[in-house]
Scaffold this motif. Structure first.
Motif, PDB file in Angstrom:
ATOM      1  N   MET A   1     -13.855  51.347  74.618  1.00  0.00           N
ATOM      2  CA  MET A   1     -12.832  51.983  75.444  1.00  0.00           C
ATOM      3  C   MET A   1     -11.721  52.569  74.576  1.00  0.00           C
ATOM      4  O   MET A   1     -11.507  52.110  73.452  1.00  0.00           O
ATOM      5  N   ARG A   2     -11.053  53.537  75.125  1.00  0.00           N
ATOM      6  CA  ARG A   2      -9.930  54.130  74.415  1.00  0.00           C
ATOM      7  C   ARG A   2      -8.898  53.051  74.093  1.00  0.00           C
ATOM      8  O   ARG A   2      -8.578  52.204  74.935  1.00  0.00           O
ATOM      9  N   HIS A   3      -8.376  53.079  72.857  1.00  0.00           N
ATOM     10  CA  HIS A   3      -7.399  52.071  72.451  1.00  0.00           C
ATOM     11  C   HIS A   3      -6.021  52.447  72.999  1.00  0.00           C
ATOM     12  O   HIS A   3      -5.365  53.363  72.498  1.00  0.00           O
ATOM     13  N   THR A   4      -5.623  51.762  74.039  1.00  0.00           N
ATOM     14  CA  THR A   4      -4.322  51.998  74.673  1.00  0.00           C
ATOM     15  C   THR A   4      -3.568  50.668  74.697  1.00  0.00           C
ATOM     16  O   THR A   4      -3.743  49.860  75.614  1.00  0.00           O
ATOM     17  N   PRO A   5      -2.746  50.406  73.681  1.00  0.00           N
ATOM     18  CA  PRO A   5      -2.107  49.085  73.527  1.00  0.00           C
ATOM     19  C   PRO A   5      -1.339  48.612  74.759  1.00  0.00           C
ATOM     20  O   PRO A   5      -1.290  47.409  75.034  1.00  0.00           O
ATOM     21  N   THR A   6      -0.762  49.543  75.512  1.00  0.00           N
ATOM     22  CA  THR A   6       0.010  49.154  76.694  1.00  0.00           C
ATOM     23  C   THR A   6      -0.831  48.392  77.700  1.00  0.00           C
ATOM     24  O   THR A   6      -0.325  47.524  78.413  1.00  0.00           O
ATOM     25  N   TYR A   7      -2.134  48.691  77.743  1.00  0.00           N
ATOM     26  CA  TYR A   7      -2.991  48.144  78.799  1.00  0.00           C
ATOM     27  C   TYR A   7      -3.992  47.103  78.304  1.00  0.00           C
ATOM     28  O   TYR A   7      -4.781  46.588  79.100  1.00  0.00           O
ATOM     29  N   VAL A   8      -3.975  46.795  77.025  1.00  0.00           N
ATOM     30  CA  VAL A   8      -4.943  45.850  76.468  1.00  0.00           C
ATOM     31  C   VAL A   8      -4.717  44.441  77.038  1.00  0.00           C
ATOM     32  O   VAL A   8      -3.572  43.985  77.162  1.00  0.00           O
ATOM     33  N   VAL A   9      -5.811  43.770  77.364  1.00  0.00           N
ATOM     34  CA  VAL A   9      -5.767  42.388  77.848  1.00  0.00           C
ATOM     35  C   VAL A   9      -6.478  41.501  76.828  1.00  0.00           C
ATOM     36  O   VAL A   9      -7.635  41.759  76.477  1.00  0.00           O
ATOM     37  N   THR A  10      -5.801  40.478  76.352  1.00  0.00           N
ATOM     38  CA  THR A  10      -6.385  39.560  75.365  1.00  0.00           C
ATOM     39  C   THR A  10      -6.513  38.134  75.886  1.00  0.00           C
ATOM     40  O   THR A  10      -7.092  37.285  75.205  1.00  0.00           O
ATOM     41  N   ASP A  11      -5.990  37.864  77.067  1.00  0.00           N
ATOM     42  CA  ASP A  11      -5.999  36.514  77.629  1.00  0.00           C
ATOM     43  C   ASP A  11      -7.362  36.211  78.258  1.00  0.00           C
ATOM     44  O   ASP A  11      -7.738  36.849  79.252  1.00  0.00           O
ATOM     45  N   PRO A  12      -8.119  35.253  77.728  1.00  0.00           N
ATOM     46  CA  PRO A  12      -9.429  34.921  78.306  1.00  0.00           C
ATOM     47  C   PRO A  12      -9.350  34.483  79.766  1.00  0.00           C
ATOM     48  O   PRO A  12     -10.312  34.684  80.522  1.00  0.00           O
ATOM     49  N   HIS A  13      -8.233  33.900  80.159  1.00  0.00           N
ATOM     50  CA  HIS A  13      -8.093  33.473  81.556  1.00  0.00           C
ATOM     51  C   HIS A  13      -8.108  34.679  82.501  1.00  0.00           C
ATOM     52  O   HIS A  13      -8.650  34.608  83.604  1.00  0.00           O
ATOM     53  N   GLU A  14      -7.507  35.783  82.068  1.00  0.00           N
ATOM     54  CA  GLU A  14      -7.528  36.992  82.881  1.00  0.00           C
ATOM     55  C   GLU A  14      -8.928  37.583  82.951  1.00  0.00           C
ATOM     56  O   GLU A  14      -9.342  38.125  83.986  1.00  0.00           O
ATOM     57  N   ILE A  15      -9.680  37.471  81.872  1.00  0.00           N
ATOM     58  CA  ILE A  15     -11.058  37.958  81.880  1.00  0.00           C
ATOM     59  C   ILE A  15     -11.901  37.117  82.829  1.00  0.00           C
ATOM     60  O   ILE A  15     -12.706  37.649  83.601  1.00  0.00           O
ATOM     61  N   ARG A  16     -11.705  35.816  82.793  1.00  0.00           N
ATOM     62  CA  ARG A  16     -12.445  34.940  83.709  1.00  0.00           C
ATOM     63  C   ARG A  16     -12.106  35.270  85.167  1.00  0.00           C
ATOM     64  O   ARG A  16     -12.993  35.283  86.033  1.00  0.00           O
ATOM     65  N   ARG A  17     -10.842  35.532  85.440  1.00  0.00           N
ATOM     66  CA  ARG A  17     -10.437  35.897  86.809  1.00  0.00           C
ATOM     67  C   ARG A  17     -11.143  37.172  87.248  1.00  0.00           C
ATOM     68  O   ARG A  17     -11.664  37.267  88.372  1.00  0.00           O
ATOM     69  N   LEU A  18     -11.172  38.159  86.368  1.00  0.00           N
ATOM     70  CA  LEU A  18     -11.812  39.428  86.699  1.00  0.00           C
ATOM     71  C   LEU A  18     -13.293  39.227  87.003  1.00  0.00           C
ATOM     72  O   LEU A  18     -13.842  39.817  87.946  1.00  0.00           O
ATOM     73  N   ILE A  19     -13.950  38.381  86.227  1.00  0.00           N
ATOM     74  CA  ILE A  19     -15.374  38.107  86.451  1.00  0.00           C
ATOM     75  C   ILE A  19     -15.580  37.399  87.782  1.00  0.00           C
ATOM     76  O   ILE A  19     -16.488  37.734  88.554  1.00  0.00           O
ATOM     77  N   ARG A  20     -14.751  36.395  88.064  1.00  0.00           N
ATOM     78  CA  ARG A  20     -14.897  35.654  89.328  1.00  0.00           C
ATOM     79  C   ARG A  20     -14.736  36.579  90.533  1.00  0.00           C
ATOM     80  O   ARG A  20     -15.471  36.463  91.517  1.00  0.00           O
TER      81      ARG A  20
END
Length: 207
Positions: A1-20
């Motif tokens: 994906m395009r590297h856009t620092p303003t929108y980058v997500v690094t928190d695994p908990h947020e990734i898990r939420r998105l998957i759920r």
């Protein structure tokens, strides 16, 4: 994906939420015959130290993807939608598309026949518990096991991910509020789910 620092997500908990919340995934494989993509539901395994996904492929997708022989890309697509510049102050005429997207990378592990059936059973139970009269594979286990032979179970322990939650964080508070109002309306581009995701996103500190 395009590297856009303003929108980058690094928190695994947020990734898990998105998957759920958005378990329907696109799986992309760089096979010896070229790129292959398929679409299947993913279920998150609850592990504190890793993001681990389990799913199944219908045969012969497992062979087309050469499962277990290489890394795959799993794309999780959350809420997304068009943001009209008519919702911005006068003079700001560039529309955009807000989205929540995660790219997950890992090498699939092929499950045993018994573990595949367990995962299939848990997947059905996971989605069925929302309906008034849920069904279960145990209702006709013999028949379900016969059908399950047409699937291949897999586990993907995620080695790395690249995620963006682009929710107009670069706009001022009053503009974001207007966007949320428009998304919450009954207009052409209304999307209550996207509006809710926008309220979760943290505004840019450069605002």
């Amino acid at each position: 994906m395009r590297h856009t620092p303003t929108y980058v997500v690094t928190d695994p908990h947020e990734i898990r939420r998105l998957i759920r919340e958005h378990p329907w995934a696109t799986i992309v494989s760089p096979t010896s015959r070229g790129m292959v993509a398929s679409h299947y539901p993913m279920m998150l395994e609850e592990r504190d130290d890793q993001i681990s996904l389990v799913s199944h492929f219908g045969r012969p997708d497992d062979e087309l993807h050469e499962l277990g022989q290489h890394e795959v890309l799993v794309i999780i697509q959350g809420p997304h939608g068009y943001i009209s510049s008519s919702w911005y102050p006068e003079g700001d005429n560039i529309p955009t598309w807000n989205h929540a997207t995660a790219h997950l990378y890992g090498t699939p592990e092929i499950l045993s026949e018994e573990e595949n059936f367990r995962v299939l059973s848990e997947l059905v139970d996971h989605f069925e518990h929302h309906v008034e009269h849920p069904v279960s594979l145990s209702d006709d286990e013999a028949g379900a096991r016969h059908t399950a032979k047409g699937t291949v179970g897999l586990r993907i322990v995620i080695d790395r991910f690249d995620a963006r939650v682009k929710m107009s964080q670069n706009k001022k508070t009053d503009v974001r509020d207007r966007i949320v109002d428009e998304l919450s309306s009954n207009g052409t581009y209304a999307s209550p789910e996207l509006a809710a995701e926008m309220t979760r996103a943290t505004p840019s500190e450069t605002e």
